[in-house]
Design a protein around this motif. Structure first.
Motif, short mmCIF file in Angstrom:
data_model
loop_
_atom_site.label_atom_id
_atom_site.label_comp_id
_atom_site.label_asym_id
_atom_site.label_seq_id
_atom_site.Cartn_x
_atom_site.Cartn_y
_atom_site.Cartn_z
N ILE A 119 30.10 27.08 19.15
CA ILE A 119 29.44 27.36 20.43
C ILE A 119 29.70 28.81 20.83
CG2 ILE A 119 29.34 25.02 21.36
CD1 ILE A 119 32.01 25.45 22.68
N GLY A 120 28.78 29.35 21.65
CA GLY A 120 28.83 30.77 21.98
C GLY A 120 29.97 31.16 22.89
N THR A 121 30.33 30.28 23.83
CA THR A 121 31.40 30.56 24.78
C THR A 121 32.50 29.54 24.53
OG1 THR A 121 29.84 31.40 26.41
CG2 THR A 121 31.97 30.66 27.24
N THR A 122 33.68 30.03 24.19
CA THR A 122 34.76 29.11 23.83
C THR A 122 35.59 28.75 25.07
OG1 THR A 122 36.30 30.90 23.41
CG2 THR A 122 34.93 30.18 21.55
N THR A 123 36.46 27.79 24.90
CA THR A 123 37.37 27.40 25.97
C THR A 123 38.16 28.62 26.46
OG1 THR A 123 37.62 25.34 24.75
CG2 THR A 123 39.12 25.69 26.58
N ARG A 124 38.60 29.44 25.51
CA ARG A 124 39.37 30.64 25.86
C ARG A 124 38.52 31.61 26.69
NH1 ARG A 124 43.53 33.91 22.87
NH2 ARG A 124 43.33 36.00 23.73
N ASP A 125 37.26 31.83 26.28
CA ASP A 125 36.36 32.72 27.03
C ASP A 125 36.21 32.22 28.47
OD1 ASP A 125 35.87 34.08 24.64
OD2 ASP A 125 34.04 32.94 24.21
N ALA A 126 36.00 30.91 28.62
CA ALA A 126 35.78 30.34 29.95
C ALA A 126 37.05 30.45 30.80
CB ALA A 126 35.35 28.88 29.82
N LEU A 127 38.19 30.23 30.16
CA LEU A 127 39.47 30.33 30.87
C LEU A 127 39.69 31.76 31.38
CD1 LEU A 127 41.79 28.39 31.50
CD2 LEU A 127 42.93 29.16 29.41
N MET A 128 39.37 32.74 30.54
CA MET A 128 39.51 34.14 30.96
C MET A 128 38.61 34.45 32.15
SD MET A 128 39.71 36.12 27.29
CE MET A 128 39.73 37.77 28.00
N ALA A 129 37.37 33.95 32.10
CA ALA A 129 36.42 34.24 33.18
C ALA A 129 36.89 33.64 34.50
CB ALA A 129 35.04 33.70 32.80
N LEU A 130 37.38 32.40 34.45
CA LEU A 130 37.83 31.75 35.69
C LEU A 130 39.15 32.35 36.17
CD1 LEU A 130 36.88 28.04 34.94
CD2 LEU A 130 35.82 29.56 36.61
N ASP A 131 39.96 32.84 35.25
CA ASP A 131 41.21 33.50 35.63
C ASP A 131 40.90 34.76 36.44
OD1 ASP A 131 43.95 33.90 35.74
OD2 ASP A 131 44.00 35.06 33.87
N LYS A 132 39.82 35.45 36.05
CA LYS A 132 39.45 36.71 36.75
C LYS A 132 38.60 36.45 37.99
CE LYS A 132 39.81 39.60 32.65
NZ LYS A 132 39.34 39.12 31.35
N ASP A 133 38.14 35.20 38.18
CA ASP A 133 37.23 34.88 39.29
C ASP A 133 38.03 34.75 40.59
OD1 ASP A 133 35.15 33.91 40.88
OD2 ASP A 133 35.61 31.83 40.33
N PRO A 134 37.77 35.62 41.60
CA PRO A 134 38.56 35.57 42.84
C PRO A 134 38.38 34.27 43.62
CG PRO A 134 36.77 37.19 43.00
CD PRO A 134 36.79 36.71 41.58
N ALA A 135 37.27 33.54 43.41
CA ALA A 135 37.05 32.29 44.15
C ALA A 135 37.84 31.12 43.56
CB ALA A 135 35.56 31.96 44.15
N THR A 136 38.44 31.33 42.39
CA THR A 136 39.15 30.24 41.70
C THR A 136 40.66 30.43 41.82
OG1 THR A 136 37.33 29.96 40.14
CG2 THR A 136 39.49 29.17 39.43
N LYS A 137 41.34 29.38 42.34
CA LYS A 137 42.79 29.45 42.51
C LYS A 137 43.55 28.67 41.43
CE LYS A 137 42.89 31.55 46.64
NZ LYS A 137 41.59 32.23 46.35
#
Lengths: 290, 377
Positions: free
Chosen positions: A185-203
């Motif tokens: 798949i194009g976006t891996t678990t790690r990619d998604a984790l990095m994106a949410l880690d950088k997302d200010p709305a996600t705690k």
């Protein structure tokens, strides 16, 4: 791979039954659906939106930030290459049973053009109260309430259950990232984790994995560096292991892929691994208090 | 879909890779006939599992009588749960060296990966683990195709004199992989004969199930997975069903949710009786799905877990209720329903079955496990 409210969305296969049903829901929710593609109905209007012959044609008239595909399996490669050639940077591929060599081909094309593919075989993306692309029940208020938990899931049904459990426990969801259940798949678990880690709305983050592959192990490597709490559920502890032929699989995968291996890797990285999805909200609440 | 050795070798030959010209046989008499035509031969059990040689499923024969005797021992033998019902009779080959070659889908690089080792044979995994330099790993750009110059240069580091011939085989192996929508095609051993020529002595081929309908000719020569009668019934209806040993029947939508339901049953002290998934495009097939789950006599209670995104829970629940009222099973049924269409679905379960669905999955699982134990006592 978080979908924002300003992003324009093109729907491949908008005139089909599912394309129609979900396009209406996405638009009602607030997603900026700008039209769709069907080569046989180019020039018509559908749902009071323009229909183009190709994504490349659409790109001449409109700026397209994201595209979502309601396309049958053997049509996915061609449709994806069209979207990539149109310069679209975010591509959500919902289709199940896409031949893997086709997937590898359009993922390689996407990498060359710097486009992000989510899927195949994903239920899509939701930013609660703002926008969704795919077929998640974002509009169901028992499943999605605004909050600060980011959710990553390979499976749509299991992801839905997890969001629901969070809402039942009085929590809410910042963004849902369905990454898809296919082996490649194009976006891996790690990619998604990095994106949410950088997302200010996600705690905090709820991560739903599955046995097989090595994506949870790779995500664990990143999780070790994170400050936000992560709770995970890995499906498949009671499933019989898949049959593997030949030596090549063992050479490439080594001992990765098992439930025990994934659990150990995640726990080593400070992720709490829950025995059932129902346990995830309680764990996140406790860890957010600390 | 997996392919036995002889079907895999046919795919190699189609790509121009030499293999022994063998004959498939199902009786000792046919094996003797084959041996008469071939001469000195090797009789090889055709089953989808490794370690055939160690299990006694591969034997050399010099005469037709010897070949028939070996066939009598091998045919009917069980190797790793697989019953042998046919063998391949191959001519014997003068082996000078055994090598290893494969192309497979690699999740890490998200593309094809070519593997080659000048040392083949059964212990290739250990060789790869202990002597990583003995194994060539070459990721391939699926768009540009195999870079033959880079491959030849890499192979020259392993075997300068035979590099040209080996490269030629590997190029054809990649063609076979692409042409057959393979997940894996593996030659172990790839043999250099005493005359210097190369020949594929064995082949493992796995074709992507998602591509089978555009690989019609190949699909016919593949070996379907071993299935129970109920699994075969489900497969004919395009339902994903796996029969297991437990007592709690499972009906859920989506592979992830179905696996999770099974995990939770085991976590709360029960054992799942099956995997049955009616998600995605199958969400309208609740009636036949339920019939198959209930046809397993080990099922002592049924757990229905629906969490609808794409799949509508009202459509699935209506199917389950109709089938339940029609079949009138004498076992308890437990529901937990959420997502798209849940209000209608829950109302239907209440009105037509007089049952209150559980709000939390864990509570539903505990109730189903307890019900199955009660029914058993």
């Amino acid at each position: 791979m978080i979908i924002g409210g300003k992003e324009t969305v093109l729907v491949q296969g908008i005139t089909g039954k599912q394309g129609t049903f979900w396009s209406e829901r996405m638009r009602d929710y607030g997603s900026r659906i700008i039209g769709g593609v069907n080569p046989r109905r180019a020039g018509e209007r559908h749902l009071d939106l323009p229909v183009w012959a190709s994504a490349q044609d659409a790109a001449k008239d409109q700026k397209i930030d994201a595209a979502v595909m309601f396309v049958p399996p053997f049509g996915v490669k061609e449709a994806a290459l069209d979207i990539i050639a149109a310069g679209v940077r975010k591509i959500v591929c919902l289709t199940e049973h896409v031949p893997v060599q086709d997937t590898m081909y359009f993922l390689a094309a996407a990498r060359e053009r710097g486009a992000q593919v989510i899927g195949p075989n994903t239920a899509g993306l939701v930013t609660t109260g703002v926008s969704f692309v795919g077929f998640m029940p974002a509009f169901n208020q028992r499943v999605f309430q605004k909050g600060d938990i980011g959710v990553i899931s390979r499976s749509g049904s299991l992801g839905t259950l997890l969001c629901l459990n969070l809402v039942q426990a009085g929590l809410g969801i910042s963004s849902f990232v369905g990454i898809g259940g296919d082996p490649i798949i194009g976006t891996t678990t790690r990619d998604a984790l990095m994106a949410l880690d950088k997302d200010p709305a996600t705690k905090a983050i709820a991560l739903v994995g599955e046995i097989g592959g090595a994506m949870e192990e790779a995500a664990a490597e990143y999780a070790a560096s994170m400050k936000k709490p992560v709770a995970a559920f890995i499906a498949g502890a009671a499933s019989p292991p898949g049959k593997k032929m030949g030596h090549a699989g063992a050479i490439v995968m080594g001992d990765r892929g098992s439930y025990a291996g994934k659990k150990a890797a995640l726990e080593e990285a400070g992720v709490t691994v829950c025995a059932t999805p129902n346990e995830v909200p309680g764990v996140l609440k406790a860890r957010l208090k600390r | 879909m997996n392919f036995t050795e002889h079907a895999g070798k046919a795919a190699l030959r189609a790509a121009g890779i030499p293999t022994p010209e063998g004959i498939v046989a199902r009786t000792p008499e046919d094996v003797a006939d084959a041996a008469r035509r071939i001469g000195k031969c090797v009789i090889k059990a055709q089953v989808l599992t490794g370690k055939r040689g160690k299990a006694g499923g591969i034997k050399l024969a010099t005469t037709p009588e010897e070949a028939a005797n070996h066939a009598r021992a091998i045919l009917g033998m069980t190797i790793g749960e697989h019953k042998v019902d046919h063998v391949l009779v191959d001519p014997q080959v003068n082996i000078a060296r055994e090598m290893y070659a494969a192309v497979l889908n690699d999740p890490e690089t998200q593309g094809p990966l070519l593997l080659f080792s000048p040392e083949g044979g059964m212990d290739i995994e250990e060789i790869a683990a202990e002597h990583p330099h003995a194994l060539l790993r070459l990721p391939i750009s699926i768009i540009k195709g195999l870079d033959e110059e880079a491959l030849a240069a890499a192979v020259r580091r392993y075997d300068p004199p035979a590099a040209g011939a080996i490269t030629d085989i590997l190029v054809k192996l990649y063609e076979a992989y692409r042409a057959s929508d393979a997940e894996l095609v593996e030659i172990n051993p790839l043999v250099q004969m005493r005359d210097g020529h190369f020949i594929a002595l064995d082949c493992k081929l796995t074709v992507d199930d998602s591509a089978l309908t555009r690989q019609e000719a190949l699909a016919h020569s593949g070996t379907p997975d071993k299935t129970t009668d109920l699994e075969a019934r489900a497969k004919a209806l395009h339902l994903k069903y796996i029969e297991l040993d437990g007592e709690v029947g499972v009906l859920a939508n989506g592979a992830g949710l179905t696996m999770t339901t099974m995990d939770a049953i085991r976590h709360f002290g029960g054992q799942p009786a099956n995997f049955m998934e009616i998600g995605g495009d199958s969400y309208t097939k609740a009636v036949p799905a339920l019939e198959i789950v209930l046809a397993n006599p080990n099922v002592k209670a049924l757990l229905v877990n629906f969490c609808g995104a794409f799949a509508r829970t009202d459509v699935m629940a209506e199917g389950v209720i109709n089938a339940w009222l029609h079949l009138k099973p004498k076992i308890p049924i437990v529901f937990t329903i959420h997502g798209t269409g849940e209000d209608e679905a829950i109302a239907m379960v209440r009105e037509r079955l007089g049952i209150e669905p559980h709000d939390l999955m864990d509570d539903a699982v505990k109730a189903a496990v307890a019900a199955a134990k009660g029914a058993r006592a």
